[in-house]
Design an enzyme around this catalytic site. Structure first.
Site, PDB file in Angstrom:
ATOM      1  N   GLY A   1     -20.265 -11.170  54.918  1.00 35.79           N
ATOM      2  CA  GLY A   1     -18.818 -10.994  54.903  1.00 35.79           C
ATOM      3  C   GLY A   1     -18.204 -11.277  56.246  1.00 35.79           C
ATOM      4  O   GLY A   1     -18.601 -10.668  57.238  1.00 35.79           O
TER       5      GLY A   1
ATOM      6  N   ASN B   1     -20.590  -2.723  48.202  1.00 30.67           N
ATOM      7  CA  ASN B   1     -20.928  -4.120  47.953  1.00 30.67           C
ATOM      8  C   ASN B   1     -21.140  -4.294  46.461  1.00 30.67           C
ATOM      9  O   ASN B   1     -21.948  -3.594  45.872  1.00 30.67           O
ATOM     10  CB  ASN B   1     -22.210  -4.495  48.717  1.00 30.67           C
ATOM     11  CG  ASN B   1     -22.764  -5.858  48.333  1.00 30.67           C
ATOM     12  OD1 ASN B   1     -23.965  -6.059  48.337  1.00 30.67           O
ATOM     13  ND2 ASN B   1     -21.907  -6.791  48.006  1.00 30.67           N
TER      14      ASN B   1
ATOM     15  N   CYS C   1     -29.633  -9.781  41.358  1.00 25.60           N
ATOM     16  CA  CYS C   1     -28.972 -11.101  41.427  1.00 25.60           C
ATOM     17  C   CYS C   1     -29.921 -12.121  42.045  1.00 25.60           C
ATOM     18  O   CYS C   1     -30.229 -12.065  43.239  1.00 25.60           O
ATOM     19  CB  CYS C   1     -27.716 -10.978  42.279  1.00 25.60           C
ATOM     20  SG  CYS C   1     -27.019 -12.573  42.744  1.00 25.60           S
TER      21      CYS C   1
ATOM     22  N   SER D   1     -28.079 -23.707  54.405  1.00 29.32           N
ATOM     23  CA  SER D   1     -28.493 -23.229  53.081  1.00 29.32           C
ATOM     24  C   SER D   1     -29.681 -23.981  52.487  1.00 29.32           C
ATOM     25  O   SER D   1     -30.445 -23.412  51.711  1.00 29.32           O
ATOM     26  CB  SER D   1     -27.301 -23.270  52.129  1.00 29.32           C
ATOM     27  OG  SER D   1     -26.646 -24.517  52.219  1.00 29.32           O
TER      28      SER D   1
ATOM     29  N   ASP E   1     -30.030 -29.246  49.026  1.00 25.16           N
ATOM     30  CA  ASP E   1     -29.172 -28.082  49.260  1.00 25.16           C
ATOM     31  C   ASP E   1     -29.532 -27.015  48.236  1.00 25.16           C
ATOM     32  O   ASP E   1     -30.214 -27.289  47.253  1.00 25.16           O
ATOM     33  CB  ASP E   1     -27.686 -28.462  49.160  1.00 25.16           C
ATOM     34  CG  ASP E   1     -26.797 -27.456  49.909  1.00 25.16           C
ATOM     35  OD1 ASP E   1     -27.325 -26.448  50.419  1.00 25.16           O
ATOM     36  OD2 ASP E   1     -25.580 -27.689  49.982  1.00 25.16           O
ATOM     37  N   ASP E   2     -29.048 -25.779  48.487  1.00 20.38           N
ATOM     38  CA  ASP E   2     -29.424 -24.685  47.583  1.00 20.38           C
ATOM     39  C   ASP E   2     -28.634 -24.730  46.287  1.00 20.38           C
ATOM     40  O   ASP E   2     -29.127 -24.344  45.240  1.00 20.38           O
ATOM     41  CB  ASP E   2     -29.194 -23.330  48.273  1.00 20.38           C
ATOM     42  CG  ASP E   2     -27.725 -23.047  48.419  1.00 20.38           C
ATOM     43  OD1 ASP E   2     -27.067 -23.760  49.184  1.00 20.38           O
ATOM     44  OD2 ASP E   2     -27.226 -22.152  47.731  1.00 20.38           O
TER      45      ASP E   2
ATOM     46  N   CYS F   1     -19.395 -15.358  37.807  1.00 22.01           N
ATOM     47  CA  CYS F   1     -20.110 -14.138  38.178  1.00 22.01           C
ATOM     48  C   CYS F   1     -19.126 -12.978  38.136  1.00 22.01           C
ATOM     49  O   CYS F   1     -18.045 -13.053  38.727  1.00 22.01           O
ATOM     50  CB  CYS F   1     -20.689 -14.262  39.590  1.00 22.01           C
ATOM     51  SG  CYS F   1     -21.448 -12.712  40.142  1.00 22.01           S
TER      52      CYS F   1
ATOM     53  N   CYS G   1     -30.776 -10.846  37.190  1.00 20.59           N
ATOM     54  CA  CYS G   1     -29.549 -11.331  36.562  1.00 20.59           C
ATOM     55  C   CYS G   1     -29.477 -12.824  36.861  1.00 20.59           C
ATOM     56  O   CYS G   1     -29.515 -13.239  38.022  1.00 20.59           O
ATOM     57  CB  CYS G   1     -28.311 -10.647  37.150  1.00 20.59           C
ATOM     58  SG  CYS G   1     -26.776 -11.400  36.543  1.00 20.59           S
TER      59      CYS G   1
ATOM     60  N   CYS H   1     -24.993 -16.482  36.122  1.00 23.28           N
ATOM     61  CA  CYS H   1     -24.214 -17.660  36.558  1.00 23.28           C
ATOM     62  C   CYS H   1     -24.882 -18.963  36.110  1.00 23.28           C
ATOM     63  O   CYS H   1     -24.228 -20.001  36.041  1.00 23.28           O
ATOM     64  CB  CYS H   1     -23.957 -17.625  38.065  1.00 23.28           C
ATOM     65  SG  CYS H   1     -25.441 -17.538  39.081  1.00 23.28           S
TER      66      CYS H   1
HETATM   67  P1  AMP Z   1     -19.370 -26.986  46.820  1.00 25.38           P
HETATM   68  O1  AMP Z   1     -20.298 -27.578  45.821  1.00 25.38           O
HETATM   69  O2  AMP Z   1     -18.637 -27.985  47.647  1.00 25.38           O
HETATM   70  O3  AMP Z   1     -18.370 -26.047  46.167  1.00 25.38           O
HETATM   71  O4  AMP Z   1     -20.193 -26.096  47.842  1.00 25.38           O
HETATM   72  C1  AMP Z   1     -21.550 -25.878  47.731  1.00 25.38           C
HETATM   73  C2  AMP Z   1     -22.034 -25.238  49.000  1.00 25.38           C
HETATM   74  O5  AMP Z   1     -21.496 -23.922  49.124  1.00 25.38           O
HETATM   75  C3  AMP Z   1     -23.546 -25.109  49.040  1.00 25.38           C
HETATM   76  O6  AMP Z   1     -23.996 -25.644  50.255  1.00 25.38           O
HETATM   77  C4  AMP Z   1     -23.812 -23.633  48.960  1.00 25.38           C
HETATM   78  O7  AMP Z   1     -24.798 -23.252  49.894  1.00 25.38           O
HETATM   79  C5  AMP Z   1     -22.519 -22.967  49.313  1.00 25.38           C
HETATM   80  N1  AMP Z   1     -22.234 -21.827  48.411  1.00 25.38           N
HETATM   81  C6  AMP Z   1     -22.744 -21.567  47.213  1.00 25.38           C
HETATM   82  N2  AMP Z   1     -22.218 -20.444  46.686  1.00 25.38           N
HETATM   83  C7  AMP Z   1     -21.346 -19.984  47.575  1.00 25.38           C
HETATM   84  C8  AMP Z   1     -20.489 -18.831  47.619  1.00 25.38           C
HETATM   85  N3  AMP Z   1     -20.434 -17.972  46.628  1.00 25.38           N
HETATM   86  N4  AMP Z   1     -19.715 -18.674  48.717  1.00 25.38           N
HETATM   87  C9  AMP Z   1     -19.737 -19.574  49.726  1.00 25.38           C
HETATM   88  N5  AMP Z   1     -20.547 -20.672  49.744  1.00 25.38           N
HETATM   89  C10 AMP Z   1     -21.331 -20.878  48.683  1.00 25.38           C
END
Ligand code: AMP
Length: 480
Positions: A37, A113, A244, A291, A353-354, A390, A441, A444
């Site tokens: 945060g 949280n 989660c 990430s 990327d994640d 979510c 969970c 999403c």
């Molecule tokens: P986008 O696809 O442009 O909306 O952004 C994807 C990126 O945002 C990825 O690199 C993720 O690591 C990051 N991301 C995923 N979920 C969140 C979230 N809840 N808040 C902020 N960043 C996020």
């Protein structure tokens, strides 16, 4: 799910009982939890059982909100703290946590949280009984419930009324209380520092203050810490655990351990699973920092393709950073990450990327790689496609803004401009955690929601309240 609002309660909490430097330790703890945060931060401390709670909170990063003088004012051996990702209602310091109230049973402070799925219903009910809310966030509901005249069950019965995702720390005039909802959506763990008990959203906070990790708080467990020591209660109805899984994918810090499993390890295994599911013939594996780093490492190890961190991140963009008035294309994306073009020129690149949410950042990474002369760009994502909202505390946009909810895989590939696209599947993601699938969970990704909610009722109430908030705050409301 046709929702216009979004629950946004990604937060970090911290608490200390019985340490002369309680506020300072909380400050360091919050600093380590800053990734949970960045919008506001706050600490409440208590000196003795009959002294007034002291508090300091404000908008911004922990390092911006607290000066040494502020911490000197926060005296006492008990403290709780909070960092807040995003606001419900409006973005004002008034909504920063912890919240403090005076009840007929003394002072109470709370830091939360998660996201209560029955917040709107409870609020309507409490207002009908005369409760006056100070803020527009649902964490305050917990305080009002605890302040209600008690029937037989006492405080624990009041807590049984809240539903959804909550990892909460409370401070009363005698105790620190920490608890997790019965599904255990959000993390919370217990540590010890110089004989004092500490609670934190993630174990990385203990590392910084050199506290010893004791254990995770169990789903549905309430730990009560007072001068007599520590004890546990399990007041909630027993149900399946639903941690989660996105905490492992993205949200938690890689150096944290959750349920005995290190987060970075899980991410590396997710990368390996992804490589087995969607291999690519390529010259380089490039992570999107921060990430994608660990998943890219796993991907590279699994296929024996060299790993190269070709995107370089600028870590120092504050919230007051002035953006150029003239348009620089993709400025927001470029200012954060710059590509070492020489490395990728004429190469076949796998970019990892994640997750993809809206797709904006993923798309601009591909554009940047192409402009730098990459021969091929293969996008790999270390979790399944995000298709559902979510309701339990992660900030995702409306499902109609989620790229994977709107497009087929081929449409996604085309939109990103990639040569190929591959997401990890649900099974591979769960395998990577080395925990049983029914521990999680996955709503999403799967749409399988462990806790029900009345979305239409919530929407109605939130819209009504947002109009009122706009009148009060004289600014644009942001619906939760
Ligand atoms: P986008 O696809 O442009 O909306 O952004 C994807 C990126 O945002 C990825 O690199 C993720 O690591 C990051 N991301 C995923 N979920 C969140 C979230 N809840 N808040 C902020 N960043 C996020």
């Amino acid at each position: 799910m046709p929702l216009k609002h979004k629950p946004t309660h990604e937060c970090g909490v911290f608490a200390v009982f019985g340490h002369p430097d309680a506020a300072l330790l909380t400050y360091y703890g919050l600093f380590a939890l800053q990734h949970r945060g960045q919008e506001s931060a706050g600490i409440v401390s208590a000196k003795g059982s009959d002294s007034t709670f002291q508090q300091h909170k404000g908008m911004g990063l922990v390092s911006q909100v607290f000066k040494m003088d502020d911490l000197d004012e926060l005296k006492g051996t008990r403290a709780i703290g909070h960092v807040r990702y995003s606001t419900t209602g409006s973005s004002t310091a008034k909504n920063a946590q912890p919240f403090v109230v005076d009840t007929n049973r003394g002072q109470l402070a709370v830091a939360h949280n998660g996201n209560l799925v029955n917040a709107a219903q409870l609020r309507v009910e409490l207002e009908a009984k005369g409760s006056i809310f100070q803020t527009t966030v649902d964490s305050e509901i917990v305080l009002h419930l605890l302040a209600q005249p008690r029937g037989d069950g006492g405080a624990l019965a009041a807590l049984r009324r809240i539903e959804g995702a909550f990892s909460i720390v409370l401070m009363s005039e005698r105790e620190i209380i920490g608890f997790r909802d019965p599904h255990g959506f959000r993390p919370l763990c217990l540590g010890k520092k110089d004989g004092a008990y500490v609670l934190a959203s993630e174990s990385c906070a203990f590392d910084l203050i050199q506290a010893q990790f004791v254990r995770d708080i169990e789903p549905g467990e309430v730990v009560i810490i007072d001068n007599g020591g520590i004890r546990s209660e399990f007041p909630f109805r027993e149900t399946r655990s639903a941690f989660c899984i996105f905490e492992y994918v993205y949200f938690a810090r890689p150096d944290s351990n959750i349920a005995g499993v290190n987060v970075s390890d899980v991410r590396v295994r997710m990368g390996r699973e992804l490589a087995r599911l969607h291999p690519a013939e390529a010259d380089l594996v490039v992570p999107v920092p921060d990430s994608g780093i660990f998943a890219a490492l796993g991907f590279s190890e699994e296929l024996g393709i060299p790993y190269y961190p070709a995107f370089v991140r600028n870590h120092y963009i504050g919230r007051t950073f002035i953006q150029p008035s003239q348009s620089i294309r993709d400025f927001n994306v470029r200012v954060k990450l710059n590509l070492i073009t020489e490395i990728v020129k004429d190469k076949r690149v796998v970019v990892v990327d994640d997750s993809i949410v809206r797709g904006t950042t993923a798309r601009s990474r591909v554009v940047t790689l192409r402009e730098a002369g990459a021969k091929e760009v293969h996008m790999r994502i270390s979790c399944p496609p995000h298709r559902f909202a979510c309701y339990y505390g992660i900030d995702f946009p409306n499902p109609d803004k989620l790229l994977a909810n709107q497009c087929t895989m081929e449409e996604i590939r085309k939109y990103l401009g990639a040569d190929s696209i591959g997401y990890l599947d649900l099974e591979g993601m769960i395998r990577a955690t080395k925990r049983p699938g029914n521990d999680f969970c996955t709503a999403c990704f799967s749409g399988d929601y462990p806790v029900g909610f009345d979305a239409e009722f919530d929407k109605l109430i939130m819209e009504k309240r947002a109009r009122r908030v706009r009148l009060l705050d004289n600014e644009e409301p942001r619906l939760i």
